[in-house]
Design a protein around this motif. Structure first.
Motif, PDB file in Angstrom:
ATOM      1  N   GLU A  60      -1.879  -5.168  -1.175  1.00  0.00           N
ATOM      2  CA  GLU A  60      -0.400  -5.019  -1.509  1.00  0.00           C
ATOM      3  C   GLU A  60       0.536  -4.424  -0.405  1.00  0.00           C
ATOM      4  O   GLU A  60       0.234  -3.803   0.316  1.00  0.00           O
ATOM      5  CB  GLU A  60      -0.222  -4.062  -2.779  1.00  0.00           C
ATOM      6  CG  GLU A  60      -1.115  -4.647  -3.933  1.00  0.00           C
ATOM      7  CD  GLU A  60      -2.483  -4.250  -4.139  1.00  0.00           C
ATOM      8  OE1 GLU A  60      -3.045  -4.345  -4.957  1.00  0.00           O
ATOM      9  OE2 GLU A  60      -3.093  -3.530  -3.035  1.00  0.00           O
ATOM     10  N   ASN A 184       1.613  -8.485  -0.174  1.00  0.00           N
ATOM     11  CA  ASN A 184       2.751  -8.142  -0.811  1.00  0.00           C
ATOM     12  C   ASN A 184       2.390  -7.328  -2.044  1.00  0.00           C
ATOM     13  O   ASN A 184       1.116  -7.481  -2.610  1.00  0.00           O
ATOM     14  CB  ASN A 184       3.133  -9.360  -1.275  1.00  0.00           C
ATOM     15  CG  ASN A 184       3.866 -10.329  -0.364  1.00  0.00           C
ATOM     16  OD1 ASN A 184       4.618  -9.545   0.577  1.00  0.00           O
ATOM     17  ND2 ASN A 184       3.899 -11.502  -0.364  1.00  0.00           N
ATOM     18  N   PRO A 186       1.936  -7.294  -5.799  1.00  0.00           N
ATOM     19  CA  PRO A 186       1.927  -8.515  -6.896  1.00  0.00           C
ATOM     20  C   PRO A 186       3.466  -8.739  -7.486  1.00  0.00           C
ATOM     21  O   PRO A 186       3.816  -7.733  -8.011  1.00  0.00           O
ATOM     22  CB  PRO A 186       0.850  -7.889  -7.897  1.00  0.00           C
ATOM     23  CG  PRO A 186      -0.043  -7.301  -6.998  1.00  0.00           C
ATOM     24  CD  PRO A 186       0.869  -6.381  -6.009  1.00  0.00           C
ATOM     25  N   GLY A 187       3.910 -10.038  -7.317  1.00  0.00           N
ATOM     26  CA  GLY A 187       5.093 -10.265  -7.975  1.00  0.00           C
ATOM     27  C   GLY A 187       6.463  -9.860  -7.079  1.00  0.00           C
ATOM     28  O   GLY A 187       7.684 -10.028  -7.449  1.00  0.00           O
ATOM     29  N   VAL A 188       6.189  -9.078  -5.889  1.00  0.00           N
ATOM     30  CA  VAL A 188       7.360  -8.422  -4.991  1.00  0.00           C
ATOM     31  C   VAL A 188       6.935  -9.033  -3.550  1.00  0.00           C
ATOM     32  O   VAL A 188       6.829  -8.125  -2.660  1.00  0.00           O
ATOM     33  CB  VAL A 188       7.420  -6.957  -5.386  1.00  0.00           C
ATOM     34  CG1 VAL A 188       8.830  -6.685  -4.647  1.00  0.00           C
ATOM     35  CG2 VAL A 188       7.457  -6.565  -6.682  1.00  0.00           C
ATOM     36  N   GLY A 189       7.120  -9.862  -3.559  1.00  0.00           N
ATOM     37  CA  GLY A 189       6.683 -10.866  -2.026  1.00  0.00           C
ATOM     38  C   GLY A 189       8.039 -11.036  -1.054  1.00  0.00           C
ATOM     39  O   GLY A 189       8.952 -10.895  -1.856  1.00  0.00           O
ATOM     40  N   LYS A 212      13.916  -5.065  -4.093  1.00  0.00           N
ATOM     41  CA  LYS A 212      12.716  -5.164  -4.198  1.00  0.00           C
ATOM     42  C   LYS A 212      12.017  -3.795  -4.220  1.00  0.00           C
ATOM     43  O   LYS A 212      10.746  -3.625  -4.614  1.00  0.00           O
ATOM     44  CB  LYS A 212      12.448  -5.870  -2.989  1.00  0.00           C
ATOM     45  CG  LYS A 212      12.479  -7.388  -3.163  1.00  0.00           C
ATOM     46  CD  LYS A 212      12.013  -8.240  -1.952  1.00  0.00           C
ATOM     47  CE  LYS A 212      12.374  -9.988  -2.171  1.00  0.00           C
ATOM     48  NZ  LYS A 212      11.604 -10.825  -1.233  1.00  0.00           N
ATOM     49  N   GLN A 215      11.633  -2.708  -7.565  1.00  0.00           N
ATOM     50  CA  GLN A 215      10.554  -3.765  -8.286  1.00  0.00           C
ATOM     51  C   GLN A 215       9.188  -3.212  -7.930  1.00  0.00           C
ATOM     52  O   GLN A 215       8.219  -3.232  -8.639  1.00  0.00           O
ATOM     53  CB  GLN A 215      11.029  -5.237  -7.900  1.00  0.00           C
ATOM     54  CG  GLN A 215      12.015  -5.915  -8.483  1.00  0.00           C
ATOM     55  CD  GLN A 215      12.430  -7.141  -7.809  1.00  0.00           C
ATOM     56  OE1 GLN A 215      11.819  -7.646  -6.989  1.00  0.00           O
ATOM     57  NE2 GLN A 215      13.341  -7.842  -8.595  1.00  0.00           N
ATOM     58  N   ALA A 216       9.196  -2.646  -6.679  1.00  0.00           N
ATOM     59  CA  ALA A 216       7.854  -2.374  -6.208  1.00  0.00           C
ATOM     60  C   ALA A 216       7.391  -1.070  -6.796  1.00  0.00           C
ATOM     61  O   ALA A 216       6.064  -0.943  -7.279  1.00  0.00           O
ATOM     62  CB  ALA A 216       7.637  -2.504  -4.593  1.00  0.00           C
ATOM     63  N   ALA A 219       6.315  -1.613 -10.435  1.00  0.00           N
ATOM     64  CA  ALA A 219       5.100  -2.333 -10.416  1.00  0.00           C
ATOM     65  C   ALA A 219       3.955  -1.463 -10.156  1.00  0.00           C
ATOM     66  O   ALA A 219       2.976  -1.488 -10.932  1.00  0.00           O
ATOM     67  CB  ALA A 219       4.851  -3.483  -9.325  1.00  0.00           C
TER      68      ALA A 219
END
Length: 223
Positions: A60, A184, A186-189, A212, A215-216, A219
């Motif tokens: 990640e 990345n 997951p889901g925050v690339g 982001k 978001q990370a 997550a």
């Protein structure tokens, strides 16, 4: 070679291997006596316990793979050396504590039991604003943040707060967003020029967590 010296060398080699498996190159690793300092401000103790996976399973972005288990109550102790920056420390903590949909909470403590000590160290380098330990494999926050107060004292209040928030990010597992070998969350690339966790931006980087970044955080530390 004496047995104790051989053991010490073996331990240091294990730590070096672990650091490289996290995606850091030789050029990013600096030997600082009892620690290795990586990518400017991430600190690894030479005596640290190397996780069983040796970093090989990390996939990640800006994340070392180890979540802080008491994430709802990460106790921060303000050392007397840095009380003049209490306002900036509180502002930095508030940024992390107000990420939507995240359980992450730093709390200031004046007691003798704490998870993170933040203090001044004006000897860490002429261009290094701060340094911190990463979170550990046993679920603990990185236990020390060092701030180069002499270097950042003339920066704006927002930039001083940014330095502190950035170093707190390392203590809860985040690596540098702009580290080229990192993958990345997951889901925050994707890349993020506005990330507060970009490295090498002492006194000039983003002063608030980007979309982001938030978001990370959500997550990794969801409600």
């Amino acid at each position: 070679m004496p047995q104790d010296t051989q053991t010490e060398t073996t331990q240091q080699n294990k730590v070096l291997s672990y650091i490289k498996n996290l995606g850091f190159s030789d050029a990013q690793i600096v030997d600082k006596g009892s620690n290795y300092v990586v990518d400017g401000d991430i600190v690894f103790s030479k005596t640290m316990e190397v996780p069983a996976d040796n970093g090989k399973s990390i996939t990640e972005q800006y994340y070392n793979g180890y979540i802080v288990t008491n994430s709802r109550n990460i106790r921060v102790k303000i050392d007397p050396s840095i009380t003049s920056m209490t306002s900036e420390i509180n502002g930095a903590i508030n940024q992390w504590n107000t990420v939507p949909n995240s359980r992450l909470r730093f709390v200031i403590t004046t007691g003798t039991v704490y998870d993170i000590l933040i203090k001044v160290d004006n000897t860490i380098g002429s261009s290094t604003c701060g340094q911190a330990y990463l979170s550990t494999s046993n679920g603990l926050a990185g236990n020390t943040v060092w701030i180069n107060q002499a270097l950042i004292q003339n920066n704006s209040a927002a930039q001083r707060q940014r330095t502190i928030a950035h170093e707190f990010g390392h203590t809860i597992s985040f690596k540098h967003t702009n580290q080229s070998t990192t993958t990345n969350v997951p889901g925050v690339g994707g890349t993020d020029a506005q990330s507060l966790m970009n490295g090498g931006q002492c006194g000039s980087g983003a002063t608030v967590l980007s979309t982001k970044d938030k978001q990370a955080t959500a997550a990794l530390y969801p409600l």
